[in-house]
Design a protein around this motif. Structure first.
Motif, short mmCIF file in Angstrom:
data_model
loop_
_atom_site.label_atom_id
_atom_site.label_comp_id
_atom_site.label_asym_id
_atom_site.label_seq_id
_atom_site.Cartn_x
_atom_site.Cartn_y
_atom_site.Cartn_z
N ARG A 109 -11.25 17.38 0.22
CA ARG A 109 -10.89 17.78 -1.14
C ARG A 109 -11.93 17.21 -2.11
O ARG A 109 -12.19 16.00 -2.11
CB ARG A 109 -9.49 17.27 -1.49
N LEU A 110 -12.51 18.08 -2.93
CA LEU A 110 -13.48 17.67 -3.94
C LEU A 110 -12.92 17.96 -5.32
O LEU A 110 -12.29 19.02 -5.53
CB LEU A 110 -14.80 18.43 -3.77
N ILE A 111 -13.16 17.07 -6.26
CA ILE A 111 -12.68 17.29 -7.63
C ILE A 111 -13.82 17.03 -8.61
O ILE A 111 -14.76 16.29 -8.34
CB ILE A 111 -11.47 16.41 -7.98
N ILE A 112 -13.71 17.68 -9.77
CA ILE A 112 -14.62 17.50 -10.89
C ILE A 112 -13.78 17.38 -12.16
O ILE A 112 -12.85 18.17 -12.37
CB ILE A 112 -15.60 18.68 -11.02
N GLU A 113 -14.07 16.38 -12.98
CA GLU A 113 -13.42 16.24 -14.28
C GLU A 113 -14.38 16.77 -15.33
O GLU A 113 -15.39 16.15 -15.64
CB GLU A 113 -13.05 14.78 -14.53
N LEU A 114 -14.07 17.95 -15.89
CA LEU A 114 -14.98 18.67 -16.77
C LEU A 114 -14.46 18.68 -18.20
O LEU A 114 -13.47 19.35 -18.51
CB LEU A 114 -15.15 20.12 -16.28
N ALA A 262 -9.98 17.49 -24.52
CA ALA A 262 -9.26 17.79 -23.29
C ALA A 262 -10.27 17.93 -22.16
O ALA A 262 -11.43 18.29 -22.37
CB ALA A 262 -8.44 19.06 -23.43
N THR A 263 -9.84 17.63 -20.95
CA THR A 263 -10.69 17.69 -19.78
C THR A 263 -10.00 18.45 -18.67
O THR A 263 -8.82 18.21 -18.39
CB THR A 263 -11.04 16.26 -19.29
N ARG A 264 -10.72 19.37 -18.06
CA ARG A 264 -10.17 20.14 -16.95
C ARG A 264 -10.36 19.37 -15.64
O ARG A 264 -11.41 18.79 -15.39
CB ARG A 264 -10.89 21.48 -16.81
#
Length: 273
Positions: A109-114, A262-264
């Motif tokens: 599982r990979l995540i990015i906080e954009l 806000a951050t996605r």
């Protein structure tokens, strides 16, 4: 032709150079990353050199990927390509290489906080199979959101208190938190963490865990708003006793307070070869 490779712990100075040349160059107001600052991220945010990549051409960094690792997921913290080499597939190659590695070694599982100010990157990330899972909000407070509470309503609170009272769950996947607010990050900050709580005879109604300095206070984790809304009361108490401004991130919007940004939270599954 560009060359791509994963890094080792002795490549950390190269990674710092690559971040400054390929990532921070897109943010003129950003402070240059230093070796000591990156070493702090390694300790506090579980950045792993073996999950980081550098792309080079003629021994010059042209792209960089900085990623952490925890048992359940990998955070891509920085992904940057030098402006002169954008549009050549360098960024996609970095993402794909890490994804293929994790499909074998895990976690998958990979995540990015954009941040929303970088929404122009959404089409690129969606093309690379990243999809939005949640949104969290950043608040910066300089004035109390409510009347400060009576002093005897608020008690000191520590990370160990939170663990002893089972107010921080594990695993955290069903209740997502920003990477910097997850339990491993809190444990890395344990010596610097301070906290306040409001407790009833039966339970901890709400709590804050924070660090402070001469430039402000950062709330790393907070408990539920409660009913009545105890969290604004704690925020007011913190503003009265700690350096302003106060900054916090949360997946649940705070009542009657406007967020700054806000951050996605974007996620993808590792892709095998």
């Amino acid at each position: 032709m560009p060359s791509f490779r994963f890094c080792r712990p002795d490549d950390i100075p190269l990674l710092v150079e690559a971040v400054n040349q390929c990532y921070d160059v897109h943010f003129p107001d950003a402070e240059r990353l230093t070796l000591s600052a990156f070493q702090a991220e390694i300790r506090e945010l579980d950045m792993w050199a073996s999950n980081c990549m550098v792309a080079r051409e003629n021994d010059r960094p042209i792209g960089v990927l900085i990623a952490g690792k925890r048992p359940q997921e990998v955070l891509i913290r920085r992904l940057g390509v030098h402006p002169a080499f954008q549009g050549r597939g360098v960024g996609s190659h970095l993402l794909t290489s890490l994804s293929q590695k994790l499909a074998v070694l895990g976690p998958d599982r990979l995540i990015i906080e954009l941040p929303h100010r970088h929404d122009h990157l959404l089409p690129f990330l969606q093309k690379n199979r990243y999809r939005q899972e949640a949104t969290f909000y950043t608040y910066t407070l300089t004035a109390p959101p409510t009347t400060p509470p009576p002093p005897d309503l608020v008690i000191p609170f520590t990370l160990q208190d939170a663990l002893d009272n089972d107010v921080i769950g594990a695993p955290e996947a069903p209740n997502p938190q920003p990477w910097a607010s997850q339990l491993p990050s809190l444990k890395a900050l344990a010596e610097r963490l301070k906290g306040y709580a409001i407790a009833s005879p039966d339970r901890i109604e709400t709590y804050l865990l924070f660090t402070d300095s001469t430039t402000g206070t950062t709330i790393h984790r907070h408990g539920p708003t409660g009913s009545p809304p105890y969290l604004p009361i704690l925020l007011s108490h913190t503003l009265a006793t700690c350096p302003a401004p106060i900054t916090l991130q949360t997946f649940s919007p705070l009542p009657n307070i406007t967020p700054n940004t806000a951050t996605r939270l974007l996620a993808a599954a590792a892709k095998p070869l």
